[in-house]
Design an enzyme around this catalytic site. Structure first.
Site, short mmCIF file in Angstrom:
data_model
loop_
_atom_site.label_atom_id
_atom_site.label_comp_id
_atom_site.label_asym_id
_atom_site.label_seq_id
_atom_site.Cartn_x
_atom_site.Cartn_y
_atom_site.Cartn_z
N GLY A 1 0.85 -1.19 0.00
CA GLY A 1 0.00 0.00 0.00
C GLY A 1 0.88 1.23 0.00
N HIS B 1 8.11 -7.52 -3.75
CA HIS B 1 6.85 -7.94 -4.41
C HIS B 1 7.07 -9.20 -5.24
CE1 HIS B 1 4.42 -4.36 -3.53
NE2 HIS B 1 5.56 -3.70 -3.60
#
Ligand code: XMP
Length: 514
Positions: free
Chosen positions: A59, A173
């Site tokens: 986020g 990620h």
């Protein structure tokens, strides 16, 4: 049968849905849920699926920001395996009494992590792994009962796990392609850590969507906006399968459609047995768009007018529901989520007016990416020409004419678009490209046509490759094909003096120009 499932808690990260989609690629069901989901809500979901794992997404936040989204830390006590990614990783550390250092500068891009312990999610990985990082804050002290699994020079705890429970955190990620062994990491989490069974198939999406439409519409009637693009075509098929004759598919010709599109859509869907009508609304759209130059205004006006046209048609058949073929990237770029940023308003999402007459808008494809939609289309048996069609934006050619819209410009861009399409498809390139089209720019330039000076329009040709439209690359089209496109456009459209080829990737550009 209940499928094993992994829930992705949405903290507003750009790649949130990509995580869910990567999990589904492993034939395990995955769904996005709000980041503040409670243990009770998870137990409720367990009635329809076996929740075997939770992923806390990334986020755009610092854990120290006042309004930063939080999660219910009770979920850490549920005994369900958990994986925190980026912001999720920092949140786990922060909530479990570790130390997170607010970042002064953002680290963004490729990094090489040293794997200190190749266990669990990092099982069978190399001592050095190439990963994609994008973060401001850094975890610099482990919470009690946690151990460090990987580090980089600037990030001392790039991966950790709880010593006795199945809780993991990665600063990077694994879901993006730049993390070389990202799929292996997710595979480890899904099968080694969560012990999922790969028993989910994309076919289940069709059943789920059909069931949802039936439940919502009940004995009522619905209309669907059918543009002829792959998304609305698939949604139309699903809806027809769900409620049959009680569905009316409405194709609106807003005047910015491709050449021959109206006839194509009407005849194809009639042939396929769908209840379809075409509404010719060119004049009313045009009247509202005269003098409008701002792209976001164009999109809003078109979105609103669409709904008004639908409402009028719906009133005639007393339809209570509107079904739309909105897919996930449309929604993410329209900034529908609480914690993410608007890039552009897609007409079928953010362009909707607030006072809508329908009881509900149903979006059966809302969580899917385009290639998943194509997969579903194949499963449903849609004709190949529809499955492989290039996407076309709801506002149509209106967002491919920069600045003010006129009938002359619309006609020009429509003809140029046809030339690009014909030439690309003639050489069989259509199937490997995401989109290929013409844009009418605002730039006029000097040319020479038949010995005299000409001053005319500049057409830009945009041809891109992409997998899911979130990112795209300009296509390396053979020069002779580009040359034929350019020659035909300048020969067949006397008002055009120059053709340019757009060599920008997405990002930083978007696919459409407006
Ligand atoms: P961008 O331009 O945002 O486009 O990179 C990504 C993909 O979405 C399509 N697109 C739209 N589709 N309504 C739609 O249904 C819209 O308003 C819209 N705008 C863009 C675009 O053609 C590309 O495939």
């Amino acid at each position: 049968m209940k499928h094993d499932a992994i829930l992705v808690l949405d903290f507003g990260g750009q790649y949130c849905n990509l995580i869910a989609r990567r999990i589904r690629e492993h034939k395990v069901y995955s769904e996005i849920v709000p980041c503040d989901i409670t243990p009770q809500e998870i137990n409720e979901l367990n009635k329809t699926m076996n929740v075997k794992g939770l992923v806390l997404s990334g986020g755009p936040w610092s854990v120290y920001e006042k309004d930063a989204p939080k999660f219910d830390s009770q979920i850490l006590e549920m005994g369900i395996p958990i994986l925190g990614l980026c912001y999720g990783h920092q949140m786990i550390a922060y909530f479990s009494n570790g130390k997170v250092k607010p970042g002064k500068t953002k680290e963004y891009g490729i990094a090489f992590v040293n794997i200190a312990k190749s266990v669990g999610i990092l099982k069978e990985l190399d001592p050095k792994e190439k990963v994609w990082m994008s973060h401001g804050d850094t975890v610099y002290e482990l919470p009690p009962n946690y151990e460090m699994l990987a580090y980089t020079e600037s990030c001392p705890i790039a991966a950790f796990r709880h010593k006795t429970r199945q809780i993991y955190g990665l600063q990077w990620h694994p879901e993006v392609v730049h993390t070389e062994n990202g799929m292996k990491m997710l595979h480890n989490f899904i099968f080694e850590v969560c012990k999922c069974e790969a028993n989910w198939r994309p076919e289940s999406l069709v059943d789920k969507a059909v069931k949802e439409i039936r439940e919502i519409v009940g004995e009522g009637t619905a209309i669907i906006g059918l543009s002829g693009g792959i998304d609305s075509s698939v949604a139309t098929f699903m809806a027809a399968k769900a409620i049959g004759e009680r569905l009316l598919a409405i194709y609106v010709d807003h005047g910015f459609m491709r050449l021959g599109e109206t006839e194509y859509v009407e005849s194809t869907f009639k042939r396929l047995g769908v209840n379809v009508i075409a509404i010719h609304a060119q004049e009313r759209f045009f009247a509202r768009l005269v003098g409008v130059v701002d792209p976001e205004k164009k999109r809003k006006i078109i979105g609103e007018e669409f709904i008004r046209v639908f409402e009028e048609a719906a009133r005639k058949i007393a339809a209570d529901y509107l079904i739309q073929g909105t897919i996930y990237p449309d929604r993410i770029e329209s900034g529908f989520r609480k914690h993410s940023d608007t890039i552009k308003t897609h007409h079928n999402v953010g362009g909707l007016p607030e006072d809508i007459e329908f009881k509900t808008i149903i979006e059966p494809l809302r969580d899917l990416y385009k290639d998943e939609v194509r997969e579903v289309a194949k499963i449903m048996g849609l004709p190949k020409e529809l499955v492989t069609r290039q996407p076309f934006p709801g506002p149509g050619l209106a967002v491919r004419i920069i600045g003010e819209l006129t009938k002359e410009k619309t006609d020009l861009v429509r003809k140029a678009d046809k030339i690009v399409t014909d030439e690309i498809e003639k050489v069989g390139l259509g199937e490997c490209l995401w989109q290929y089209f013409a844009v009418l720019t605002k730039t006029k330039s000097t040319g020479v046509k038949g010995d005299s000076r000409a001053y005319g329009y500049t057409v830009a040709v945009r041809i891109v490759e992409s997998k899911e439209a979130m990112t795209a690359g300009f296509a390396r089209i053979p020069y002779d094909v580009l040359e034929r496109i350019s020659t035909r456009i300048t020969n067949e459209l006397p008002q055009v003096t120059r053709v340019v080829y757009d060599i920008t990737h997405k990002p930083p550009a978007t696919i459409e120009w407006e």
